[in-house]
Design a protein around this motif. Structure first.
Motif, PDB file in Angstrom:
ATOM      1  N   THR A 218       0.829  -1.204   0.000  1.00  0.00           N
ATOM      2  CA  THR A 218       0.000   0.000   0.000  1.00  0.00           C
ATOM      3  C   THR A 218       0.862   1.252   0.000  1.00  0.00           C
ATOM      4  O   THR A 218       0.627   2.182  -0.781  1.00  0.00           O
ATOM      5  CB  THR A 218      -0.952   0.004   1.210  1.00  0.00           C
ATOM      6  N   VAL A 219       1.866   1.284   0.854  1.00  0.00           N
ATOM      7  CA  VAL A 219       2.753   2.455   0.923  1.00  0.00           C
ATOM      8  C   VAL A 219       3.479   2.647  -0.409  1.00  0.00           C
ATOM      9  O   VAL A 219       3.581   3.772  -0.908  1.00  0.00           O
ATOM     10  CB  VAL A 219       3.750   2.327   2.098  1.00  0.00           C
ATOM     11  N   GLN A 220       3.953   1.565  -0.990  1.00  0.00           N
ATOM     12  CA  GLN A 220       4.653   1.679  -2.269  1.00  0.00           C
ATOM     13  C   GLN A 220       3.726   2.196  -3.368  1.00  0.00           C
ATOM     14  O   GLN A 220       4.126   3.015  -4.187  1.00  0.00           O
ATOM     15  CB  GLN A 220       5.271   0.338  -2.659  1.00  0.00           C
ATOM     16  N   ARG A 221       2.484   1.721  -3.376  1.00  0.00           N
ATOM     17  CA  ARG A 221       1.523   2.203  -4.370  1.00  0.00           C
ATOM     18  C   ARG A 221       1.248   3.696  -4.179  1.00  0.00           C
ATOM     19  O   ARG A 221       1.140   4.436  -5.156  1.00  0.00           O
ATOM     20  CB  ARG A 221       0.215   1.421  -4.264  1.00  0.00           C
ATOM     21  N   MET A 222       1.114   4.104  -2.929  1.00  0.00           N
ATOM     22  CA  MET A 222       0.836   5.515  -2.648  1.00  0.00           C
ATOM     23  C   MET A 222       2.003   6.408  -3.086  1.00  0.00           C
ATOM     24  O   MET A 222       1.784   7.468  -3.691  1.00  0.00           O
ATOM     25  CB  MET A 222       0.548   5.710  -1.160  1.00  0.00           C
ATOM     26  N   ILE A 223       3.213   5.981  -2.803  1.00  0.00           N
ATOM     27  CA  ILE A 223       4.387   6.766  -3.204  1.00  0.00           C
ATOM     28  C   ILE A 223       4.489   6.815  -4.722  1.00  0.00           C
ATOM     29  O   ILE A 223       4.770   7.870  -5.300  1.00  0.00           O
ATOM     30  CB  ILE A 223       5.675   6.202  -2.566  1.00  0.00           C
ATOM     31  N   LYS A 224       4.231   5.699  -5.376  1.00  0.00           N
ATOM     32  CA  LYS A 224       4.305   5.658  -6.841  1.00  0.00           C
ATOM     33  C   LYS A 224       3.261   6.588  -7.466  1.00  0.00           C
ATOM     34  O   LYS A 224       3.554   7.324  -8.410  1.00  0.00           O
ATOM     35  CB  LYS A 224       4.111   4.222  -7.334  1.00  0.00           C
ATOM     36  N   LEU A 225       2.055   6.580  -6.934  1.00  0.00           N
ATOM     37  CA  LEU A 225       0.995   7.456  -7.433  1.00  0.00           C
ATOM     38  C   LEU A 225       1.374   8.925  -7.234  1.00  0.00           C
ATOM     39  O   LEU A 225       1.243   9.739  -8.148  1.00  0.00           O
ATOM     40  CB  LEU A 225      -0.319   7.144  -6.708  1.00  0.00           C
ATOM     41  N   TYR A 226       1.876   9.241  -6.061  1.00  0.00           N
ATOM     42  CA  TYR A 226       2.295  10.615  -5.764  1.00  0.00           C
ATOM     43  C   TYR A 226       3.416  11.056  -6.704  1.00  0.00           C
ATOM     44  O   TYR A 226       3.367  12.142  -7.278  1.00  0.00           O
ATOM     45  CB  TYR A 226       2.756  10.699  -4.307  1.00  0.00           C
ATOM     46  N   CYS A 227       4.414  10.223  -6.861  1.00  0.00           N
ATOM     47  CA  CYS A 227       5.575  10.557  -7.693  1.00  0.00           C
ATOM     48  C   CYS A 227       5.164  10.753  -9.151  1.00  0.00           C
ATOM     49  O   CYS A 227       5.596  11.703  -9.810  1.00  0.00           O
ATOM     50  CB  CYS A 227       6.632   9.469  -7.565  1.00  0.00           C
ATOM     51  N   LYS A 228       4.313   9.876  -9.634  1.00  0.00           N
ATOM     52  CA  LYS A 228       3.863   9.971 -11.025  1.00  0.00           C
ATOM     53  C   LYS A 228       3.147  11.294 -11.278  1.00  0.00           C
ATOM     54  O   LYS A 228       3.382  11.960 -12.287  1.00  0.00           O
ATOM     55  CB  LYS A 228       2.927   8.801 -11.344  1.00  0.00           C
ATOM     56  N   ARG A 229       2.293  11.693 -10.343  1.00  0.00           N
ATOM     57  CA  ARG A 229       1.489  12.901 -10.537  1.00  0.00           C
ATOM     58  C   ARG A 229       2.250  14.189 -10.234  1.00  0.00           C
ATOM     59  O   ARG A 229       1.990  15.217 -10.829  1.00  0.00           O
ATOM     60  CB  ARG A 229       0.229  12.839  -9.679  1.00  0.00           C
ATOM     61  N   HIS A 230       3.188  14.139  -9.287  1.00  0.00           N
ATOM     62  CA  HIS A 230       3.898  15.353  -8.885  1.00  0.00           C
ATOM     63  C   HIS A 230       5.259  15.523  -9.560  1.00  0.00           C
ATOM     64  O   HIS A 230       5.724  16.639  -9.741  1.00  0.00           O
ATOM     65  CB  HIS A 230       4.082  15.392  -7.364  1.00  0.00           C
ATOM     66  N   HIS A 231       5.907  14.421  -9.874  1.00  0.00           N
ATOM     67  CA  HIS A 231       7.253  14.494 -10.446  1.00  0.00           C
ATOM     68  C   HIS A 231       7.284  13.984 -11.879  1.00  0.00           C
ATOM     69  O   HIS A 231       8.359  13.870 -12.470  1.00  0.00           O
ATOM     70  CB  HIS A 231       8.246  13.722  -9.564  1.00  0.00           C
ATOM     71  N   HIS A 232       6.105  13.648 -12.404  1.00  0.00           N
ATOM     72  CA  HIS A 232       5.921  13.254 -13.802  1.00  0.00           C
ATOM     73  C   HIS A 232       6.838  12.116 -14.227  1.00  0.00           C
ATOM     74  O   HIS A 232       7.436  12.146 -15.305  1.00  0.00           O
ATOM     75  CB  HIS A 232       6.087  14.472 -14.720  1.00  0.00           C
ATOM     76  N   THR A 233       6.950  11.126 -13.355  1.00  0.00           N
ATOM     77  CA  THR A 233       7.752   9.943 -13.681  1.00  0.00           C
ATOM     78  C   THR A 233       6.881   8.911 -14.374  1.00  0.00           C
ATOM     79  O   THR A 233       5.662   8.928 -14.244  1.00  0.00           O
ATOM     80  CB  THR A 233       8.377   9.338 -12.405  1.00  0.00           C
TER      81      THR A 233
END
Length: 104
Positions: A11-26
């Motif tokens: 869950t934590v990894q999914r949340m970080i991945k979602l955040y990074c994708k949307r905020h850091h455009h990865t």
């Protein structure tokens, strides 16, 4: 590592991945800052004194994150938490159930 902690890690990894994708455009990979946060979170979960009876982070009586990392993970959770139901509905529902039940 038990099932409960494995779910928490995922869950934590999914949340970080979602955040990074949307905020850091990865795309597919985490940026260095988010990767550091993910590694730190996984390390904290590996060494959690509650083990399989660990409550969800918001209900945990022990703040094991350093203040800077705690503020970063809170930012991630505030953004990603409400969006998880759309991107990972089963994981989000399971996390809500884990948060509402006492683990034995």
């Amino acid at each position: 590592m038990g099932i409960r902690l494995d779910r928490e890690k995922a869950t934590v990894q999914r949340m970080i991945k979602l955040y990074c994708k949307r905020h850091h455009h990865t795309k597919g990979e985490l940026c260095l800052g988010c990767q550091d946060l993910s590694d730190y979170a996984m390390n904290r979960l590996d060494h959690c004194k509650f083990g399989e009876s660990k409550p969800t982070c918001s209900k945990c009586p022990v703040h094991c994150y350093k203040p800077l990392m705690r503020s970063k993970i809170k930012e991630v959770m505030r953004y990603s938490g409400p969006r998880m139901i759309y991107t990972h509905p089963i994981a989000a529902i399971r996390h809500l159930i884990d948060g509402g039940t006492k683990n034995r």
